[in-house]
Design a protein around this motif. Sequence first.
Motif, PDB file in Angstrom:
ATOM      1  N   GLU A   3       0.821  -1.211   0.000  1.00  0.00           N
ATOM      2  CA  GLU A   3       0.000   0.000   0.000  1.00  0.00           C
ATOM      3  C   GLU A   3       0.860   1.269   0.000  1.00  0.00           C
ATOM      4  N   LEU A   4       0.408   2.256  -0.734  1.00  0.00           N
ATOM      5  CA  LEU A   4       1.041   3.577  -0.764  1.00  0.00           C
ATOM      6  C   LEU A   4       0.812   4.253   0.579  1.00  0.00           C
ATOM      7  N   LEU A   5       1.823   4.902   1.109  1.00  0.00           N
ATOM      8  CA  LEU A   5       1.720   5.609   2.385  1.00  0.00           C
ATOM      9  C   LEU A   5       1.831   7.100   2.112  1.00  0.00           C
ATOM     10  N   ARG A   6       0.783   7.856   2.424  1.00  0.00           N
ATOM     11  CA  ARG A   6       0.781   9.314   2.250  1.00  0.00           C
ATOM     12  C   ARG A   6       0.907   9.965   3.619  1.00  0.00           C
ATOM     13  N   ILE A   7       1.872  10.881   3.727  1.00  0.00           N
ATOM     14  CA  ILE A   7       2.096  11.569   5.003  1.00  0.00           C
ATOM     15  C   ILE A   7       2.384  13.045   4.744  1.00  0.00           C
ATOM     16  N   SER A   9       4.947  16.168   5.841  1.00  0.00           N
ATOM     17  CA  SER A   9       6.305  16.242   6.376  1.00  0.00           C
ATOM     18  C   SER A   9       6.225  16.462   7.883  1.00  0.00           C
ATOM     19  N   GLY A  10       7.080  15.758   8.608  1.00  0.00           N
ATOM     20  CA  GLY A  10       7.097  15.849  10.064  1.00  0.00           C
ATOM     21  C   GLY A  10       6.132  14.925  10.763  1.00  0.00           C
ATOM     22  N   GLU A  11       5.358  14.162  10.013  1.00  0.00           N
ATOM     23  CA  GLU A  11       4.369  13.272  10.628  1.00  0.00           C
ATOM     24  C   GLU A  11       5.010  12.015  11.215  1.00  0.00           C
ATOM     25  N   LEU A  12       5.991  11.435  10.519  1.00  0.00           N
ATOM     26  CA  LEU A  12       6.664  10.226  10.971  1.00  0.00           C
ATOM     27  C   LEU A  12       8.140  10.515  11.233  1.00  0.00           C
ATOM     28  N   THR A  13       8.773   9.644  12.012  1.00  0.00           N
ATOM     29  CA  THR A  13      10.214   9.765  12.235  1.00  0.00           C
ATOM     30  C   THR A  13      10.949   9.201  11.017  1.00  0.00           C
ATOM     31  N   THR A  14      12.230   9.491  10.939  1.00  0.00           N
ATOM     32  CA  THR A  14      13.060   8.950   9.870  1.00  0.00           C
ATOM     33  C   THR A  14      13.015   7.433   9.878  1.00  0.00           C
ATOM     34  N   GLU A  15      13.112   6.819  11.039  1.00  0.00           N
ATOM     35  CA  GLU A  15      13.110   5.359  11.130  1.00  0.00           C
ATOM     36  C   GLU A  15      11.773   4.769  10.696  1.00  0.00           C
ATOM     37  N   GLU A  16      10.672   5.442  10.992  1.00  0.00           N
ATOM     38  CA  GLU A  16       9.361   4.959  10.546  1.00  0.00           C
ATOM     39  C   GLU A  16       9.255   5.019   9.022  1.00  0.00           C
ATOM     40  N   ILE A  17       9.784   6.077   8.420  1.00  0.00           N
ATOM     41  CA  ILE A  17       9.778   6.194   6.962  1.00  0.00           C
ATOM     42  C   ILE A  17      10.654   5.112   6.353  1.00  0.00           C
ATOM     43  N   LEU A  18      11.864   4.920   6.884  1.00  0.00           N
ATOM     44  CA  LEU A  18      12.757   3.886   6.361  1.00  0.00           C
ATOM     45  C   LEU A  18      12.164   2.493   6.512  1.00  0.00           C
ATOM     46  N   SER A  19      11.475   2.248   7.596  1.00  0.00           N
ATOM     47  CA  SER A  19      10.828   0.952   7.800  1.00  0.00           C
ATOM     48  C   SER A  19       9.793   0.687   6.706  1.00  0.00           C
ATOM     49  N   VAL A  27       6.430   6.017  -0.188  1.00  0.00           N
ATOM     50  CA  VAL A  27       6.002   7.008   0.778  1.00  0.00           C
ATOM     51  C   VAL A  27       5.905   8.343   0.052  1.00  0.00           C
ATOM     52  N   VAL A  28       4.696   8.906   0.018  1.00  0.00           N
ATOM     53  CA  VAL A  28       4.479  10.211  -0.600  1.00  0.00           C
ATOM     54  C   VAL A  28       4.376  11.228   0.525  1.00  0.00           C
ATOM     55  N   VAL A  29       5.319  12.175   0.510  1.00  0.00           N
ATOM     56  CA  VAL A  29       5.404  13.184   1.554  1.00  0.00           C
ATOM     57  C   VAL A  29       4.902  14.503   0.990  1.00  0.00           C
ATOM     58  N   GLN A  30       3.905  15.079   1.629  1.00  0.00           N
ATOM     59  CA  GLN A  30       3.436  16.413   1.247  1.00  0.00           C
ATOM     60  C   GLN A  30       4.249  17.411   2.062  1.00  0.00           C
ATOM     61  N   THR A  31       4.918  18.318   1.358  1.00  0.00           N
ATOM     62  CA  THR A  31       5.808  19.255   2.029  1.00  0.00           C
ATOM     63  C   THR A  31       5.689  20.644   1.426  1.00  0.00           C
ATOM     64  N   GLU A  32       6.015  21.642   2.211  1.00  0.00           N
ATOM     65  CA  GLU A  32       6.015  23.022   1.718  1.00  0.00           C
ATOM     66  C   GLU A  32       7.432  23.374   1.296  1.00  0.00           C
ATOM     67  N   MET A  33       7.537  23.938   0.090  1.00  0.00           N
ATOM     68  CA  MET A  33       8.833  24.280  -0.461  1.00  0.00           C
ATOM     69  C   MET A  33       8.656  25.443  -1.429  1.00  0.00           C
ATOM     70  N   LEU A  34       9.509  26.435  -1.318  1.00  0.00           N
ATOM     71  CA  LEU A  34       9.500  27.572  -2.237  1.00  0.00           C
ATOM     72  C   LEU A  34       8.128  28.236  -2.344  1.00  0.00           C
ATOM     73  N   GLY A  35       7.446  28.346  -1.202  1.00  0.00           N
ATOM     74  CA  GLY A  35       6.168  29.028  -1.156  1.00  0.00           C
ATOM     75  C   GLY A  35       4.978  28.220  -1.636  1.00  0.00           C
ATOM     76  N   GLY A  36       5.171  26.962  -1.929  1.00  0.00           N
ATOM     77  CA  GLY A  36       4.070  26.120  -2.379  1.00  0.00           C
ATOM     78  C   GLY A  36       4.083  24.778  -1.677  1.00  0.00           C
ATOM     79  N   THR A  37       3.038  24.001  -1.905  1.00  0.00           N
ATOM     80  CA  THR A  37       2.940  22.661  -1.346  1.00  0.00           C
ATOM     81  C   THR A  37       3.202  21.659  -2.454  1.00  0.00           C
TER      82      THR A  37
END
Length: 83
Positions: A3-7, A9-19, A27-37
């Motif tokens: 299953e695809l995991l959508r999170i 940024s900051g929701e899971l720890t690095t180890e949880e993402i690596l697991s 793992v699809v991470v929604q993050t804010e960058m350069l004024g956008g999402t």
Amino acid sequence: MPELLRIDSGELTTEEILSALREGRRVVVQTEMLGGTYEVTLRHDGSTFYCDTPTTLHKHDDEDGMRTCITKMGYARTDAAED
């Protein structure tokens, strides 16, 4: 297919993402960058780790490289236990 995991940024720890990546999940991470999402896709094909951003595909040969990328880019939650 795992299953695809959508999170957010900051929701899971690095180890949880690596697991999740070790399990074969994308793992699809929604993050804010350069004024956008934006969405960043993290994946592992069994030998190479990938970080697919809106502008670049980063490749990492090992888990330590991916761990550094996840931490540096702020995709994971920082917990005192991980320091």
